[in-house]
Design a protein around this motif. Structure first.
Motif, short mmCIF file in Angstrom:
data_model
loop_
_atom_site.label_atom_id
_atom_site.label_comp_id
_atom_site.label_asym_id
_atom_site.label_seq_id
_atom_site.Cartn_x
_atom_site.Cartn_y
_atom_site.Cartn_z
N LEU A 194 0.82 -1.21 0.00
CA LEU A 194 0.00 0.00 0.00
C LEU A 194 0.86 1.26 0.00
N GLN A 195 1.98 1.23 0.68
CA GLN A 195 2.89 2.39 0.70
C GLN A 195 3.52 2.60 -0.67
N PHE A 196 3.84 1.51 -1.35
CA PHE A 196 4.36 1.62 -2.71
C PHE A 196 3.34 2.32 -3.61
N GLY A 197 2.08 1.90 -3.52
CA GLY A 197 1.04 2.53 -4.31
C GLY A 197 0.86 4.00 -3.97
N GLU A 198 0.92 4.31 -2.68
CA GLU A 198 0.74 5.69 -2.22
C GLU A 198 1.83 6.60 -2.78
N ARG A 199 3.04 6.06 -2.90
CA ARG A 199 4.17 6.86 -3.40
C ARG A 199 4.26 6.87 -4.92
N ASN A 200 3.52 5.99 -5.58
CA ASN A 200 3.58 5.88 -7.04
C ASN A 200 2.16 5.84 -7.61
N PRO A 201 1.42 6.96 -7.53
CA PRO A 201 0.01 6.95 -7.94
C PRO A 201 -0.23 6.45 -9.36
N GLY A 202 0.64 6.84 -10.29
CA GLY A 202 0.46 6.39 -11.66
C GLY A 202 0.53 4.88 -11.78
N MET A 203 1.38 4.26 -10.98
CA MET A 203 1.52 2.81 -10.99
C MET A 203 0.25 2.12 -10.49
N VAL A 204 -0.48 2.80 -9.60
CA VAL A 204 -1.69 2.21 -9.04
C VAL A 204 -2.71 1.94 -10.14
N ARG A 205 -2.81 2.84 -11.11
CA ARG A 205 -3.76 2.62 -12.22
C ARG A 205 -3.40 1.36 -13.01
N VAL A 206 -2.12 1.04 -13.06
CA VAL A 206 -1.68 -0.20 -13.71
C VAL A 206 -2.00 -1.39 -12.81
N MET A 207 -1.69 -1.27 -11.53
CA MET A 207 -1.88 -2.37 -10.58
C MET A 207 -3.33 -2.81 -10.50
N VAL A 208 -4.27 -1.85 -10.49
CA VAL A 208 -5.69 -2.20 -10.37
C VAL A 208 -6.35 -2.44 -11.72
N GLY A 209 -5.61 -2.23 -12.80
CA GLY A 209 -6.11 -2.55 -14.13
C GLY A 209 -6.81 -1.44 -14.86
N ASP A 210 -7.02 -0.29 -14.22
CA ASP A 210 -7.72 0.81 -14.90
C ASP A 210 -7.01 1.24 -16.18
N ALA A 211 -5.68 1.27 -16.15
CA ALA A 211 -4.91 1.73 -17.31
C ALA A 211 -4.74 0.64 -18.35
N LEU A 212 -5.18 -0.59 -18.04
CA LEU A 212 -4.95 -1.72 -18.94
C LEU A 212 -6.21 -2.17 -19.67
N VAL A 213 -7.32 -1.47 -19.43
CA VAL A 213 -8.61 -1.90 -19.99
C VAL A 213 -8.56 -2.00 -21.52
N PHE A 214 -7.91 -1.03 -22.16
CA PHE A 214 -7.88 -1.01 -23.63
C PHE A 214 -6.58 -1.55 -24.20
N GLU A 215 -5.76 -2.15 -23.34
CA GLU A 215 -4.47 -2.66 -23.79
C GLU A 215 -4.52 -4.18 -23.96
N HIS A 216 -3.39 -4.77 -24.30
CA HIS A 216 -3.33 -6.21 -24.55
C HIS A 216 -3.66 -6.98 -23.27
N GLU A 217 -4.43 -8.05 -23.41
CA GLU A 217 -4.89 -8.79 -22.23
C GLU A 217 -3.76 -9.42 -21.44
N ARG A 218 -2.61 -9.64 -22.06
CA ARG A 218 -1.50 -10.25 -21.31
C ARG A 218 -1.01 -9.33 -20.19
N LEU A 219 -1.24 -8.03 -20.35
CA LEU A 219 -0.82 -7.08 -19.30
C LEU A 219 -1.66 -7.29 -18.04
N GLN A 220 -2.97 -7.45 -18.21
CA GLN A 220 -3.83 -7.70 -17.06
C GLN A 220 -3.50 -9.06 -16.45
N GLN A 221 -3.17 -10.01 -17.29
CA GLN A 221 -2.79 -11.34 -16.77
C GLN A 221 -1.55 -11.24 -15.90
N ARG A 222 -0.60 -10.41 -16.31
CA ARG A 222 0.61 -10.24 -15.49
C ARG A 222 0.29 -9.62 -14.14
N MET A 223 -0.62 -8.65 -14.12
CA MET A 223 -0.97 -8.05 -12.84
C MET A 223 -1.76 -9.04 -11.98
#
Length: 220
Positions: free
Chosen positions: A123-152
């Motif tokens: 949680l502290q990592f996410g707090e310090r890296n807000p942009g990364m949080v969108r990747v971690m929770v999948g919001d930024a990956l909705v329109f991207e290749h499905e393998r990215l969501q699989q990795r998360m």
């Protein structure tokens, strides 16, 4: 994402004679880091779930072709961010567990403390890296290749597996220690993911670490 190089400023003109200032050529590997830094920074902005390569190139004051000299696709850029998340988080997890999860001979409190620390660092990592949080929770990956969501998904599966191993020692004495550890690990992982999702969807206003100690005390 402070470990990466800062985003370069666009070329400007000299105040005295409007003479263009020469653009400093990035060192090998530096431009790649600058691209990832810019992408992460743009993901921190409201409504930035989908970022085009044109917008990213404009942010860096380079051409789209310049981006593709370092990444074959936008998916590869997101993979670079996921690599950073994985390497950073699991390096810290290893520091917490000391490469070995608690054995049955150790106090049950050891495993519970390790599990709490792992959730806190996530949680502290996410707090310090807000942009990364969108990747971690999948919001930024909705329109991207499905393998990215699989990795998360695999990232959080690995977190849950590590928590489960830590909590096995905490479940000693129970009639079903393996099941208890599995349930607790699942709840902790869901809690962490939920906190990160709330952080992203609140526009990064509701901090993931809010009342963290009290929350973990209720779970553990």
């Amino acid at each position: 994402m402070s470990e990466l190089s800062p985003i370069p400023e666009p070329a400007t003109t000299d105040d005295a004679g409007d003479t263009p200032v020469a653009r400093k050529r990035p060192k090998p590997g530096e431009r790649r880091e600058q691209i990832l830094q810019a992408l992460a920074s743009m993901l921190e902005q409201p409504g930035a779930e989908r970022i085009t390569t044109a917008a990213l190139a404009a942010r860096l004051a380079v051409s789209e072709a310049a981006l593709y000299r370092h990444f074959a696709s936008k998916a590869q850029m997101f993979e670079g961010l996921i690599d950073f998340i994985e390497q950073t988080v699991f390096t810290l997890v290893t520091q917490i567990t000391g490469r070995d999860v608690p054995g049955p001979e150790q106090s049950p409190d050891v495993g519970a403390r390790q599990a709490a620390r792992i959730v806190a660092l996530l949680l502290q990592f996410g707090e310090r890296n807000p942009g990364m949080v969108r990747v971690m929770v999948g919001d930024a990956l909705v329109f991207e290749h499905e393998r990215l969501q699989q990795r998360m998904n695999q990232f959080f599966d690995r977190i849950e597996s590590t928590l489960r191993q830590c909590l096995r020692s905490a479940a000693i004495g129970s009639d079903t220690p393996t099941v208890d550890a599995q349930v607790a690990a699942s709840v902790l992982t869901a809690f962490a993911l939920g906190r990160l999702q709330r952080y992203a969807r609140s526009g990064f206003k509701r901090l993931p670490s809010e009342h963290l100690e009290a929350s973990l005390a209720l779970i553990l």
